[in-house]
Structure formats: C-alpha cells, structure tokens
Design a protein around this motif. Structure first.
Motif, short mmCIF file in Angstrom:
data_model
loop_
_atom_site.label_atom_id
_atom_site.label_comp_id
_atom_site.label_asym_id
_atom_site.label_seq_id
_atom_site.Cartn_x
_atom_site.Cartn_y
_atom_site.Cartn_z
N PHE A 46 0.84 -1.20 0.00
CA PHE A 46 0.00 0.00 0.00
C PHE A 46 0.88 1.25 0.00
N ALA A 47 1.92 1.26 0.84
CA ALA A 47 2.83 2.41 0.91
C ALA A 47 3.58 2.59 -0.41
N ALA A 48 4.04 1.51 -1.00
CA ALA A 48 4.75 1.60 -2.28
C ALA A 48 3.82 2.12 -3.38
N CYS A 49 2.59 1.70 -3.32
CA CYS A 49 1.61 2.15 -4.31
C CYS A 49 1.36 3.66 -4.16
N ALA A 50 1.19 4.10 -2.93
CA ALA A 50 0.98 5.54 -2.67
C ALA A 50 2.19 6.34 -3.12
N GLN A 51 3.39 5.82 -2.86
CA GLN A 51 4.61 6.51 -3.25
C GLN A 51 4.74 6.61 -4.77
N SER A 52 4.18 5.64 -5.47
CA SER A 52 4.25 5.67 -6.93
C SER A 52 3.19 6.58 -7.54
N GLY A 53 2.27 7.09 -6.69
CA GLY A 53 1.25 8.00 -7.18
C GLY A 53 -0.06 7.32 -7.53
N GLU A 54 -0.14 6.01 -7.36
CA GLU A 54 -1.37 5.28 -7.65
C GLU A 54 -2.34 5.41 -6.48
N LYS A 55 -3.60 5.55 -6.78
CA LYS A 55 -4.64 5.65 -5.75
C LYS A 55 -5.32 4.29 -5.60
N VAL A 56 -4.96 3.59 -4.53
CA VAL A 56 -5.55 2.29 -4.23
C VAL A 56 -5.75 2.23 -2.72
N SER A 57 -6.92 1.81 -2.28
CA SER A 57 -7.19 1.74 -0.84
C SER A 57 -6.49 0.52 -0.24
N LEU A 58 -6.28 0.57 1.07
CA LEU A 58 -5.66 -0.56 1.76
C LEU A 58 -6.55 -1.80 1.64
N ALA A 59 -7.86 -1.62 1.71
CA ALA A 59 -8.77 -2.76 1.56
C ALA A 59 -8.62 -3.40 0.18
N THR A 60 -8.43 -2.59 -0.84
CA THR A 60 -8.22 -3.12 -2.19
C THR A 60 -6.91 -3.89 -2.27
N VAL A 61 -5.88 -3.39 -1.60
CA VAL A 61 -4.59 -4.09 -1.58
C VAL A 61 -4.78 -5.47 -0.95
N TYR A 62 -5.43 -5.52 0.20
CA TYR A 62 -5.69 -6.81 0.86
C TYR A 62 -6.47 -7.75 -0.06
N ASN A 63 -7.55 -7.26 -0.64
CA ASN A 63 -8.38 -8.09 -1.52
C ASN A 63 -7.62 -8.55 -2.75
N THR A 64 -6.79 -7.68 -3.29
CA THR A 64 -6.03 -8.03 -4.49
C THR A 64 -4.95 -9.06 -4.17
N LEU A 65 -4.27 -8.90 -3.05
CA LEU A 65 -3.28 -9.90 -2.65
C LEU A 65 -3.94 -11.26 -2.46
N ARG A 66 -5.12 -11.28 -1.87
CA ARG A 66 -5.86 -12.54 -1.69
C ARG A 66 -6.21 -13.13 -3.06
N ALA A 67 -6.66 -12.29 -4.00
CA ALA A 67 -6.99 -12.77 -5.35
C ALA A 67 -5.75 -13.31 -6.05
N PHE A 68 -4.61 -12.65 -5.87
CA PHE A 68 -3.36 -13.13 -6.47
C PHE A 68 -2.98 -14.49 -5.89
N CYS A 69 -3.16 -14.67 -4.60
CA CYS A 69 -2.86 -15.97 -3.97
C CYS A 69 -3.82 -17.04 -4.50
N ASP A 70 -5.09 -16.71 -4.56
CA ASP A 70 -6.10 -17.67 -5.03
C ASP A 70 -5.84 -18.08 -6.49
#
Length: 138
Positions: A46-70
């Motif tokens: 989430f911090a790396a994403c914010a530093q890169s200028g992308e707007k992604v919520s922490l909840a989206t990061v969690y959900n996306t990591l779970r989707a990547f694992c699945d």
C-alpha cells in the motif's frame, strides 16, 4: 511505472486468468515489474503504491493480494497469527524471519532438508510445508 513493468504485470495477470484492471495492474507492476521476487505485507505494498502515485485503498490491496494468492500467483507466508507476508516466488523454499526488523527473506532451499514428516491422516494429502526460521541478531 515503466512500460516493461506494465507489460510484465499484464502478462502475469492474464496468464493466471485475472482481468488486468487498473488497480490490479498497478499492484502487479510493483510486485513483479522489475522481474525480481519479493516479499511484501499489505501495508508495505500500500505504501509503495501511494509513493508511486497510484490511488488504491488498503482494503483493495488486501483483496487483491488474496486474489493473487487464489490465482496461484503468490503465496502467503504466515509468521504468526497477526503477521502475513506475500511472496511472489512460488517454488517450495524456506524463509528466514528477522525478529528485530520483521523482515522476511528467502533461505537457501538447497541447504534445507526435511528428513521425515509425521504420518498424515487417512483422509488427507500433503498440500505444502511452510518453514519460517526465526532469527535474532547477536
């Protein structure tokens, strides 16, 4: 994000059958865009994403990591009940966990041997063995 990172991220997602949405692509590009394996927490990504200028919520990061694992793109490495890391390296390998810095790194798999596992219950098959070796600095 570089064009190479975007291309790698797009390929990574589509080969796993995931639609490369803007948010997934942003996270995928950060995770594998340079071609290196990495370990992240949801918070560090989430911090790396914010530093890169992308707007992604922490909840989206969690959900996306779970989707990547699945989807089989990443594996979750649970250090304790309250701390999970996500690893882009998918082969079987042990990890070193530095307790003082809470950093997790790959341990040399060629130096690790499991001599014997306990007998599995009759209605089970082995899925995988996770090994986290906890370290303290001296």
């Amino acid at each position: 994000m570089t064009q190479t990172a975007i291309e790698r991220g797009t390929k990574w997602l589509t080969e796993a059958g995931l639609r490369p949405t803007r948010q997934r692509l942003a996270l995928a590009s950060l995770l594998i865009g340079d071609g290196k394996d990495r370990h992240v927490t949801a918070e560090s990504l989430f911090a790396a994403c914010a530093q890169s200028g992308e707007k992604v919520s922490l909840a989206t990061v969690y959900n996306t990591l779970r989707a990547f694992c699945d989807a089989g793109l990443m594996q979750e490495v649970v250090v304790d009940g309250s701390r999970s890391y996500f690893d882009t390296r998918m082969d079987d390998h042990p990890h070193f966990f530095w307790e003082d810095t809470t950093e997790i790194v790959d341990a040399p798999a060629d130096q690790f041997r499991i001599a014997q596992l306990p007998k599995l219950p009759a209605n089970a098959e082995l899925s995988r063995v996770d090994v986290v070796i906890r370290l303290k600095r001296v």
